[in-house]
Scaffold this active site. Structure first.
Site, PDB file in Angstrom:
ATOM      1  N   TYR A   1       0.883  -1.185   0.108  1.00 26.39           N
ATOM      2  CA  TYR A   1      -0.113  -0.040  -0.296  1.00 26.39           C
ATOM      3  C   TYR A   1       0.806   1.327   0.119  1.00 26.39           C
ATOM      4  O   TYR A   1       0.521   2.333  -0.616  1.00 26.39           O
ATOM      5  CB  TYR A   1      -1.024  -0.064   1.215  1.00 26.39           C
ATOM      6  CG  TYR A   1      -2.106  -0.982   0.766  1.00 26.39           C
ATOM      7  CD1 TYR A   1      -3.337  -0.344   0.128  1.00 26.39           C
ATOM      8  CD2 TYR A   1      -2.385  -2.197   1.143  1.00 26.39           C
ATOM      9  CE1 TYR A   1      -4.336  -0.850  -0.260  1.00 26.39           C
ATOM     10  CE2 TYR A   1      -3.471  -2.966   0.800  1.00 26.39           C
ATOM     11  CZ  TYR A   1      -4.626  -2.209   0.106  1.00 26.39           C
ATOM     12  OH  TYR A   1      -5.423  -2.992  -0.396  1.00 26.39           O
TER      13      TYR A   1
ATOM     14  N   ASP B   1      -8.102   5.714  -5.540  1.00 26.90           N
ATOM     15  CA  ASP B   1      -6.981   6.590  -6.044  1.00 26.90           C
ATOM     16  C   ASP B   1      -7.446   8.083  -5.737  1.00 26.90           C
ATOM     17  O   ASP B   1      -6.472   8.878  -5.438  1.00 26.90           O
ATOM     18  CB  ASP B   1      -6.299   6.259  -7.170  1.00 26.90           C
ATOM     19  CG  ASP B   1      -7.405   6.504  -8.314  1.00 26.90           C
ATOM     20  OD1 ASP B   1      -8.273   7.265  -8.374  1.00 26.90           O
ATOM     21  OD2 ASP B   1      -7.029   5.791  -9.220  1.00 26.90           O
TER      22      ASP B   1
ATOM     23  N   HIS C   1     -15.108   1.376  -3.081  1.00 34.09           N
ATOM     24  CA  HIS C   1     -14.125   0.601  -2.231  1.00 34.09           C
ATOM     25  C   HIS C   1     -13.139   1.294  -1.357  1.00 34.09           C
ATOM     26  O   HIS C   1     -12.066   0.803  -0.936  1.00 34.09           O
ATOM     27  CB  HIS C   1     -13.170  -0.267  -3.389  1.00 34.09           C
ATOM     28  CG  HIS C   1     -14.120  -1.228  -4.160  1.00 34.09           C
ATOM     29  ND1 HIS C   1     -13.696  -1.762  -5.381  1.00 34.09           N
ATOM     30  CD2 HIS C   1     -15.220  -1.744  -3.668  1.00 34.09           C
ATOM     31  CE1 HIS C   1     -14.607  -2.768  -5.839  1.00 34.09           C
ATOM     32  NE2 HIS C   1     -15.418  -2.807  -4.882  1.00 34.09           N
TER      33      HIS C   1
HETATM   34  N1  APR Z   1      -8.828   2.671 -20.796  1.00 35.24           N
HETATM   35  C1  APR Z   1      -9.810   2.094 -20.183  1.00 35.24           C
HETATM   36  N2  APR Z   1      -9.794   0.742 -19.779  1.00 35.24           N
HETATM   37  C2  APR Z   1      -8.475   0.249 -19.603  1.00 35.24           C
HETATM   38  C3  APR Z   1      -7.345   0.975 -19.831  1.00 35.24           C
HETATM   39  C4  APR Z   1      -7.549   2.436 -20.432  1.00 35.24           C
HETATM   40  N3  APR Z   1      -6.408   3.186 -20.609  1.00 35.24           N
HETATM   41  N4  APR Z   1      -6.116   0.210 -19.566  1.00 35.24           N
HETATM   42  C5  APR Z   1      -6.670  -0.833 -18.990  1.00 35.24           C
HETATM   43  N5  APR Z   1      -7.832  -0.876 -19.009  1.00 35.24           N
HETATM   44  C6  APR Z   1      -8.891  -1.900 -18.711  1.00 35.24           C
HETATM   45  C7  APR Z   1      -8.453  -3.257 -18.699  1.00 35.24           C
HETATM   46  O1  APR Z   1      -8.772  -4.073 -19.932  1.00 35.24           O
HETATM   47  C8  APR Z   1      -9.395  -4.013 -17.706  1.00 35.24           C
HETATM   48  O2  APR Z   1     -10.316  -4.654 -18.341  1.00 35.24           O
HETATM   49  O3  APR Z   1      -9.182  -1.639 -17.314  1.00 35.24           O
HETATM   50  C9  APR Z   1      -9.561  -3.030 -16.723  1.00 35.24           C
HETATM   51  C10 APR Z   1      -8.959  -2.985 -15.278  1.00 35.24           C
HETATM   52  O4  APR Z   1      -9.484  -4.128 -14.429  1.00 35.24           O
HETATM   53  P1  APR Z   1      -8.827  -4.655 -12.931  1.00 35.24           P
HETATM   54  O5  APR Z   1      -7.184  -4.415 -12.873  1.00 35.24           O
HETATM   55  O6  APR Z   1      -9.290  -5.681 -13.107  1.00 35.24           O
HETATM   56  O7  APR Z   1      -9.529  -3.117 -12.235  1.00 35.24           O
HETATM   57  P2  APR Z   1     -10.889  -3.273 -11.597  1.00 35.24           P
HETATM   58  O8  APR Z   1     -11.999  -3.840 -12.506  1.00 35.24           O
HETATM   59  O9  APR Z   1     -11.365  -1.675 -11.118  1.00 35.24           O
HETATM   60  O10 APR Z   1     -10.980  -4.087 -10.327  1.00 35.24           O
HETATM   61  C11 APR Z   1     -12.031  -4.236  -9.636  1.00 35.24           C
HETATM   62  O11 APR Z   1     -10.740  -5.411  -8.005  1.00 35.24           O
HETATM   63  O12 APR Z   1      -8.651  -5.449  -6.781  1.00 35.24           O
HETATM   64  C12 APR Z   1      -9.872  -5.191  -6.842  1.00 35.24           C
HETATM   65  O13 APR Z   1     -10.652  -3.586  -5.212  1.00 35.24           O
HETATM   66  C13 APR Z   1      -9.762  -3.544  -6.172  1.00 35.24           C
HETATM   67  O14 APR Z   1     -11.480  -1.867  -7.070  1.00 35.24           O
HETATM   68  C14 APR Z   1     -10.667  -3.180  -7.810  1.00 35.24           C
HETATM   69  C15 APR Z   1     -11.537  -4.126  -8.036  1.00 35.24           C
END
Ligand code: APR
Length: 269
Positions: free
Chosen positions: A72, A109, A142
């Protein structure tokens, strides 16, 4: 930009302009262009051998709080050094222009909040200073990585200072009860704030259109929110360079980055 994609973008943007209520669900992808790594795209360096599911849990914190705090601390330093990008600005502008729009974010964030404070001219950057009528339309599912709370009592405070975490002995402690402080985020296996989640489902149920941007749509209950829009007869727009479990249900898919797509998709003029 390919022909199909431009068509989808133009058509979806038009539908959003005509919609009465819009809900926007965002994930880590909207902050990618600010330089914050997403969770499920490969994590960098030292941390690539861990999965978020192994670090972001109460069990992980009980087993090795210094390890979890080091992760973190690294992420908090990244967040402090970053700035909102055109995706956050577009969402903030949209919420300012459209008083029935709601933002639901999984991100911890604070970049949406910084852009929103900017859009309303709040010099301190603190969304707490926005009018109540606006704050109820900003739903953070979250938690907040730049805040800490006690594992045992109700102590909570904003905090963006680096955290010493070389060993358990130096970790930050609660000034009220001396138990460990932890990041004020929701971990896997923990409950989301009930009223916030309920407000998100209600907004999604009322919405004609749900814009789903930058989320892999695999973490529930957040990923169920767009289903509520579908169930009440609304449509989904997905903005993501990759396909997700929601892609097949999206009426419009715009394949691209949030920073590039959202300013056009959410243009209110
Ligand atoms: N613009 C749009 N989408 C994007 C970009 C971009 N520039 N870059 C990456 N992505 C997409 C990826 O293709 C993916 O589908 O963003 C997504 C990110 O997915 P995750 O990393 O799984 O993030 P998220 O969906 O927010 O995760 C959900 O999981 O770990 C926990 O609590 C945490 O809030 C988080 C939750």
């Amino acid at each position: 930009m390919g022909h199909d994609r431009r068509d989808q973008l133009t058509e979806a943007a038009q539908a959003i302009r005509e919609a009465k209520e819009v809900v926007i669900l965002t994930g880590a992808g909207v902050s990618a262009e600010s330089g914050i790594p997403t969770f499920r795209d490969a994590m960098e360096g030292l941390w690539s051998r861990y999965r978020p599911e192994e670090l972001a849990t109460p069990e992980a914190f009980r087993r090795d709080p210094a390890l979890v705090w080091r992760w973190y601390d690294m992420r908090r330093r990244g967040v402090v050094a970053c700035r909102p990008n055109p995706a956050h600005e577009a969402v903030a502008h949209f919420l300012r222009e459209r008083s029935s729009a709601t933002l639901v974010t999984q991100n911890v964030d604070g970049l949406h909040q910084r852009a929103l404070a900017g859009a309303w001219g709040v010099a301190s950057g603190d969304v707490a200073e926005l009018p109540e009528s606006v704050r109820v339309r900003i739903l953070t599912l979250h938690g907040d990585i730049l805040a800490v709370r006690c594992v045992a009592c109700d102590y909570l405070r904003p905090d963006q200072d680096p955290v010493a975490a070389e060993s358990d002995h130096v970790l930050p402690r609660c000034p009220q009860c001396d138990q460990l402080l932890r990041p004020a985020v929701v971990w896997f296996g923990e409950m989301l704030d009930g009223p916030t989640l309920e407000a998100a489902f209600e907004a999604a149920a009322r919405a004609d259109i749900c814009v789903v941007a930058g989320t892999s749509a695999v973490v529930h209950p957040a990923a169920s929110i767009p289903e509520m829009t579908l169930r009440s007869g609304g449509r989904l727009v997905e903005v993501n360079p990759a396909r997700t479990p929601l892609s097949g249900k999206a009426y419009w898919r715009v394949t691209g980055s949030a920073g590039e797509v959202l300013p056009t998709l959410l243009a209110t003029g």
